[in-house]
Write a protein that holds these residues in place. Structure first.
Motif, PDB file in Angstrom:
ATOM      1  N   ARG A  54      18.191  -7.511  -6.935  1.00 47.51           N
ATOM      2  CA  ARG A  54      18.127  -6.083  -7.260  1.00 47.51           C
ATOM      3  C   ARG A  54      16.943  -5.774  -8.170  1.00 47.51           C
ATOM      4  N   TRP A  55      16.677  -6.678  -9.108  1.00 48.20           N
ATOM      5  CA  TRP A  55      15.538  -6.472 -10.000  1.00 48.20           C
ATOM      6  C   TRP A  55      14.235  -6.529  -9.212  1.00 48.20           C
ATOM      7  N   ILE A  56      14.120  -7.498  -8.317  1.00 48.61           N
ATOM      8  CA  ILE A  56      12.910  -7.622  -7.488  1.00 48.61           C
ATOM      9  C   ILE A  56      12.737  -6.368  -6.632  1.00 48.61           C
ATOM     10  N   ARG A  57      13.835  -5.900  -6.043  1.00 49.28           N
ATOM     11  CA  ARG A  57      13.777  -4.712  -5.187  1.00 49.28           C
ATOM     12  C   ARG A  57      13.280  -3.494  -5.966  1.00 49.28           C
ATOM     13  N   ALA A  72       8.968   0.215  -6.951  1.00 53.20           N
ATOM     14  CA  ALA A  72       8.283   0.984  -7.991  1.00 53.20           C
ATOM     15  C   ALA A  72       6.773   0.792  -7.865  1.00 53.20           C
ATOM     16  N   ALA A  73       6.377  -0.399  -7.440  1.00 51.52           N
ATOM     17  CA  ALA A  73       4.952  -0.715  -7.320  1.00 51.52           C
ATOM     18  C   ALA A  73       4.269   0.083  -6.216  1.00 51.52           C
ATOM     19  N   ILE A  74       5.037   0.586  -5.237  1.00 48.41           N
ATOM     20  CA  ILE A  74       4.425   1.417  -4.196  1.00 48.41           C
ATOM     21  C   ILE A  74       4.821   2.888  -4.380  1.00 48.41           C
ATOM     22  N   ASP A  98       9.972   2.656 -16.712  1.00 51.44           N
ATOM     23  CA  ASP A  98       9.375   1.472 -17.315  1.00 51.44           C
ATOM     24  C   ASP A  98       8.162   1.043 -16.484  1.00 51.44           C
ATOM     25  N   THR A  99       7.004   1.158 -17.050  1.00 52.68           N
ATOM     26  CA  THR A  99       5.787   0.801 -16.321  1.00 52.68           C
ATOM     27  C   THR A  99       5.260  -0.585 -16.710  1.00 52.68           C
ATOM     28  N   THR A 100       6.063  -1.347 -17.441  1.00 53.41           N
ATOM     29  CA  THR A 100       5.640  -2.685 -17.832  1.00 53.41           C
ATOM     30  C   THR A 100       5.344  -3.532 -16.599  1.00 53.41           C
ATOM     31  N   GLY A 101       4.163  -4.099 -16.543  1.00 50.99           N
ATOM     32  CA  GLY A 101       3.799  -4.968 -15.428  1.00 50.99           C
ATOM     33  C   GLY A 101       3.435  -4.239 -14.149  1.00 50.99           C
ATOM     34  N   LEU A 102       3.380  -2.913 -14.199  1.00 52.03           N
ATOM     35  CA  LEU A 102       3.166  -2.140 -12.982  1.00 52.03           C
ATOM     36  C   LEU A 102       1.832  -2.460 -12.314  1.00 52.03           C
ATOM     37  N   GLN A 113       1.533  -3.839  -8.560  1.00 60.65           N
ATOM     38  CA  GLN A 113       0.878  -3.054  -7.512  1.00 60.65           C
ATOM     39  C   GLN A 113      -0.107  -3.913  -6.728  1.00 60.65           C
ATOM     40  N   LYS A 114      -0.871  -4.724  -7.413  1.00 59.18           N
ATOM     41  CA  LYS A 114      -1.834  -5.603  -6.736  1.00 59.18           C
ATOM     42  C   LYS A 114      -1.124  -6.613  -5.847  1.00 59.18           C
TER      43      LYS A 114
END
Length: 218
Positions: free
Chosen positions: A147-150, A155-157, A189-193, A197-198
């Motif tokens: 669920r966390w990965i999902r 969020a990255a897209i 939460d945009t940490t690591g966004l 995204q990359k």
């Protein structure tokens, strides 16, 4: 992408619809909808078959690893393959739900609408849950980590996922509790966004094609 974002927010009830009357109205509709989902009563037992039941401690960086993304995509692909033609049924239900929420007040009707979609897809959803559990076990993933990965992947897209848990909703109804509205998981939460995204961008098309799986918790 606008429709994707709106559709994926269907459970994000800004049900802080303030005030007792507004909340009671929403809670009553949600509870009534869930009670009609008798066919989904097996979902908690199906999810209990996931072998890795360990809690997942997300990294402080908020960043996905290549291994996590690969496993996530493999689970989605396995469920989609097993669904076969029924994936189109799931996709059509998602699109209809998304379209309808573009034309009315989603803050009050969103959760009952989503639960109605679960009800209409009950047999397909139960089968898909079985296949999801098989795929999770094959990839040695817990539900918590999946669920966390999902959530991080979508969020990255730019497609926010929610923390809605149909299994918990079923358990709440069995226990006589009204299912609680759940907010988008770490939606702000945009940490690591940037790093995510990359990592995820090369798979954007596949993820967008499978967004209905994600919306329905698969």
């Amino acid at each position: 992408m606008k429709k994707l974002a709106i559709g994926c927010g269907v459970v994000a009830l800004v049900v802080i619809v303030a005030g007792g009357v507004g909340f009671y109205y929403v809670a009553h509709r949600v509870s009534s909808a869930v009670r009609s989902l008798a066919a989904l009563g097996s979902i908690p037992d199906i999810e209990a078959q996931v072998q890795d039941k360990s809690p997942y401690e997300a990294p402080a960086s908020g960043e996905l690893t290549q291994e996590q993304l690969t496993k996530f995509l493999a689970v989605q692909a396995a469920v989609k393959q097993q669904l076969g033609a029924r994936f189109d049924q799931l996709n059509s239900k998602y699109k209809a739900l998304s379209d309808s929420l573009n034309h009315r007040d989603a803050t009050i009707s969103a959760t009952p609408s989503l639960l109605s979609a679960y009800r209409d897809l009950a047999a397909t959803y139960v089968d898909a849950k079985h296949w999801q559990v098989e795929a999770l076990n094959a990839q040695q993933l817990s539900l918590a980590q999946y669920r966390w990965i999902r959530e991080r992947t979508y969020a990255a897209i730019g497609v926010p996922m929610t923390g809605f848990d149909i299994a918990q909703a079923v358990e709440d109804v069995k226990a006589g509790r009204t299912p609680e509205a759940q907010t988008p998981a770490a939606s702000t939460d945009t940490t690591g966004l940037d790093a995510n995204q990359k990592l995820v961008e090369p798979h954007r098309k596949e993820l967008e094609d499978n967004v209905s799986l994600a919306v329905f918790g698969l």
